[in-house]
Design an enzyme around this catalytic site. Structure first.
Site, PDB file in Angstrom:
ATOM      1  N   GLU A   1       0.875  -1.146   0.000  1.00 30.71           N
ATOM      2  CA  GLU A   1       0.000   0.000   0.000  1.00 30.71           C
ATOM      3  C   GLU A   1       0.928   1.215   0.000  1.00 30.71           C
ATOM      4  O   GLU A   1       1.800   1.316   0.869  1.00 30.71           O
ATOM      5  CB  GLU A   1      -0.840  -0.042   1.278  1.00 30.71           C
ATOM      6  CG  GLU A   1      -1.999   0.877   1.239  1.00 30.71           C
ATOM      7  CD  GLU A   1      -2.742   0.908   2.566  1.00 30.71           C
ATOM      8  OE1 GLU A   1      -2.690  -0.071   3.323  1.00 30.71           O
ATOM      9  OE2 GLU A   1      -3.366   1.955   2.831  1.00 30.71           O
TER      10      GLU A   1
ATOM     11  N   LYS B   1       4.456   0.863   9.710  1.00 31.17           N
ATOM     12  CA  LYS B   1       4.585   2.086   8.918  1.00 31.17           C
ATOM     13  C   LYS B   1       4.021   3.293   9.661  1.00 31.17           C
ATOM     14  O   LYS B   1       4.523   4.397   9.524  1.00 31.17           O
ATOM     15  CB  LYS B   1       3.864   1.923   7.576  1.00 31.17           C
ATOM     16  CG  LYS B   1       4.718   1.190   6.548  1.00 31.17           C
ATOM     17  CD  LYS B   1       4.124   1.286   5.159  1.00 31.17           C
ATOM     18  CE  LYS B   1       3.046   0.252   4.982  1.00 31.17           C
ATOM     19  NZ  LYS B   1       2.608   0.094   3.593  1.00 31.17           N
TER      20      LYS B   1
ATOM     21  N   ARG C   1       5.035 -12.888   9.724  1.00 34.65           N
ATOM     22  CA  ARG C   1       5.766 -11.683   9.388  1.00 34.65           C
ATOM     23  C   ARG C   1       7.104 -11.654  10.110  1.00 34.65           C
ATOM     24  O   ARG C   1       7.307 -12.342  11.103  1.00 34.65           O
ATOM     25  CB  ARG C   1       4.953 -10.437   9.724  1.00 34.65           C
ATOM     26  CG  ARG C   1       4.640 -10.276  11.200  1.00 34.65           C
ATOM     27  CD  ARG C   1       3.978  -8.922  11.490  1.00 34.65           C
ATOM     28  NE  ARG C   1       3.068  -8.516  10.456  1.00 34.65           N
ATOM     29  CZ  ARG C   1       3.102  -7.318   9.853  1.00 34.65           C
ATOM     30  NH1 ARG C   1       3.995  -6.418  10.177  1.00 34.65           N
ATOM     31  NH2 ARG C   1       2.220  -6.999   8.943  1.00 34.65           N
TER      32      ARG C   1
END
Ligand code: ATP
Ligand code: MG
Length: 563
Positions: free
Chosen positions: A36, A272, A262
């Site tokens: 994204e 982020k 992850r």
């Protein structure tokens, strides 16, 4: 497990893919990396990139770069550009397959209309709070919206008017009509569209309704014919929703989603949202601050892309969450730089050393190898003269036991040059040592003792008559806590920022050959460095220390071996 080192064990994704190829479910593997564009990529993304592009490469398939750009208020072209640069720099090529979820907005809209027609979607006019509270929670079933049974005509009309811009944000949403009782929260009539009167970085003002991530993501994979939608574990519970959407829209042969754990790294934050906060609040100098866990920060710090790939390869992929020691990443960086970085000498905190019994005009050029184990790198010429700079730390007037460096009466080796013995020290009015007076053994050229006597200490140095001035930055971990996000009540991650994460040392002295260097170097005994591309001035390099030479991971491995 790996693609790079030829080892034969397969990770669970490779096993799935090989099964799919064998049974014929899949003819050609198609993966994608779907960021994204709302921030810069970090080392966690590198894992996903290596995985997706790596699998495509290994099984002779394709990997798309797709931007999941569904949120116009947080996304920017700057992020798109940085992501492309980072993927390329990491060594991967999307071969022109650069796609955007926003390219599919029209198609997604048409599917939404079909879903309304089929009774699979409806316009809800409850407030945001009402929608949230009627959704229930893990223990409490949801309740149906009073608007859930609107007619198809009414839904079509309202949805068209939402798109036409007749309504303010928050007045209506389009929801999938699934099951408010579902044990899976994601299936409790999730929102598909909301009204956002904001300009999008690609579609500009064409739309004022935007698809939710969950609606766009799986369908975008379907549009692109992705065979293996690889994502992180937190999306496990979304899989049922993506499958439901695929069915409701009549997608044939939908992608199969597979989840992996992850990457989490000690002393590192990878959200982020938090990285953005560090940047916005000026707690770092930018996304590419060499202390940041971003790809651009690591690049500026001097991490080679092969080291990052090797690291991703070594940690492998698994189904369970774990925390990887950041020392392993640093170890991979060190290992790679050890192979490739030419060696030089530089002095961070210079102290004059005068060789009294050497003629004033003594000026020699020493031919020194650029790499002790790789003769193919060749040589550089290092000037040597009567006055040199040595590292202030390498002198102790009152040394501890087993001190092999400079001290009154001690003999040491100046690397590649000769042996010198300390005769005297000169101090300034405040009592600080400003010069060391030595004598040399003229028969010790090259640094070898003529009679084979043992000289333990070997020091780096730089000629005081011929050098380059430079400023150096040493880095340490950005956070002082192993898991900076494991916070107790009242704590903030900013409490655990390391105040000593950057040390700037001005007025360092480098051997003159370094004036022309742009890539990675090792400064002997000090670590690996790279010229900072942004802060260096003409004739005045700023060097970032990538890593020191101390390998804490090697120590850990050794300890594990001994257990
Ligand atoms: P963050 O959680 O750090 O804010 P994100 O997951 O929102 O990041 P995306 O741009 O959606 O960021 O991520 C793109 C891809 O990278 C996704 O497929 C995501 O699963 C993967 N990814 C993100 N963080 C990690 C990580 N720490 N380890 C492995 N893959 C990751
Ligand atoms: Mg995400």
């Amino acid at each position: 497990m790996s693609t790079d080192n030829g080892s034969e064990t397969r990770n669970f994704l490779e096993q799935i893919i090989e099964d799919d190829l064998r049974t014929g479910r899949v003819k050609k593997v198609a993966t994608r990396f779907p960021p994204e564009p709302n921030g810069y990529l970090h080392i966690g993304h590198a894992k996903s990139i290596c995985l997706n592009f790596g699998l495509a490469r290994k099984y002779k398939g394709t990997c798309n770069l797709r931007f999941d750009d569904t949120n116009p208020t947080t996304e920017e072209v700057e992020y798109v550009e940085s992501i492309k640069e980072d993927v390329r720099w990491l060594g991967f090529d999307w071969e022109g397959r650069e796609y955007y979820a926003s390219d599919y907005f029209e198609k997604l809209h048409d599917w939404a209309v079909k879903m309304i027609r089929d009774g699979n979607a409806y316009v809800d006019s409850q407030s945001e709070e009402e929608i949230a509270s009627s959704r229930g929670n893990f223990y409490k079933k949801g309740t149906e919206s009073p608007f859930r049974n609107r007619t198809v005509e009414e839904n079509l009309d309202l949805f068209a008017r939402m798109r036409a811009g007749e309504f303010p944000a928050g007045s209506h949403v389009l929801r999938a009509r699934i099951d408010m009782q579902s044990g899976n929260m994601n299936l409790r009539d999730p929102i598909m569209y909301r009204i956002v009167h904001a300009s999008h970085h690609r579609t500009r003002d064409r739309f004022c309704i935007y698809p939710m991530y969950d609606w766009a993501h799986g369908q975008s994979d379907a549009i692109e014919g992705i065979t293996h939608s690889i994502c992180t574990l937190e999306f496990e519970n979304h899989r049922a929703l993506y499958d439901w959407f695929a069915k409701a829209t009549g997608v044939e042969d939908p992608p199969h989603q597979h989840e992996f754990a992850r990457l989490n790294l000690t002393y590192t934050v990878m959200s982020k949202r938090i990285l953005l906060r560090l940047v916005k609040d000026g707690l770092v100098t930018g996304w590419d601050d060499p202390r940041m866990p971003t790809i651009s920060g690591m690049r500026r710090r001097g991490y080679p892309p092969e080291a990052i790939r090797r690291f991703c390869d070594q940690i492998g992929v698994a189904k369970n969450e774990s925390m990887v020691d950041v020392a392993l990443l640093e170890h991979c960086v060190r290992e790679r730089l050890n192979e490739m970085a030419p060696r030089y000498m530089g002095v961070l905190r210079p102290l004059r050393l005068v060789i009294e019994n050497m003629p004033d005009d003594h000026e020699e050029m020493l031919k020194c190898p650029l790499h002790p184990e790789d003769p193919s790198l060749g040589f550089r010429m290092v000037p040597f003269s009567r006055v040199v700079y040595v590292e202030r730390e390498d002198f102790r007037e009152d040394p501890p036991k087993k001190w092999h460096r400079l001290a009154p009466g001690k003999e040491v080796r100046l690397r590649y040059a000769c042996l010198v013995t300390v005769k005297d020290v000169i101090k300034d009015s405040r009592g600080e040592v400003v010069e060391i007076r030595c004598t040399w053994d003229p028969l010790s050229a090259g640094g070898n003792a003529p009679d084979g006597r043992k000289v333990r200490g070997t020091l780096h140095w730089v000629s005081a008559g011929n050098f380059v001035d430079a400023d150096v930055r040493l880095y340490d971990r950005l956070f002082t806590r192993e898991n900076p996000l494991d916070l107790a009540e009242g704590e903030s991650f900013t409490d655990f920022l390391n105040p000593a994460s950057m040390e700037r040392i001005d007025g360092c002295k480098l051997e003159p050959a370094l004036a022309r260097v742009t890539g990675h170097v090792q400064l002997e005994r000090l670590g690996y460095f790279i010229v900072d591309p942004i802060d260096s001035g003409p004739g005045r390099p700023v060097l970032n220390r990538t890593v020191s030479l101390r390998d804490s991971w090697a120590k850990i491995e050794k300890a594990m071996d001994m257990e």
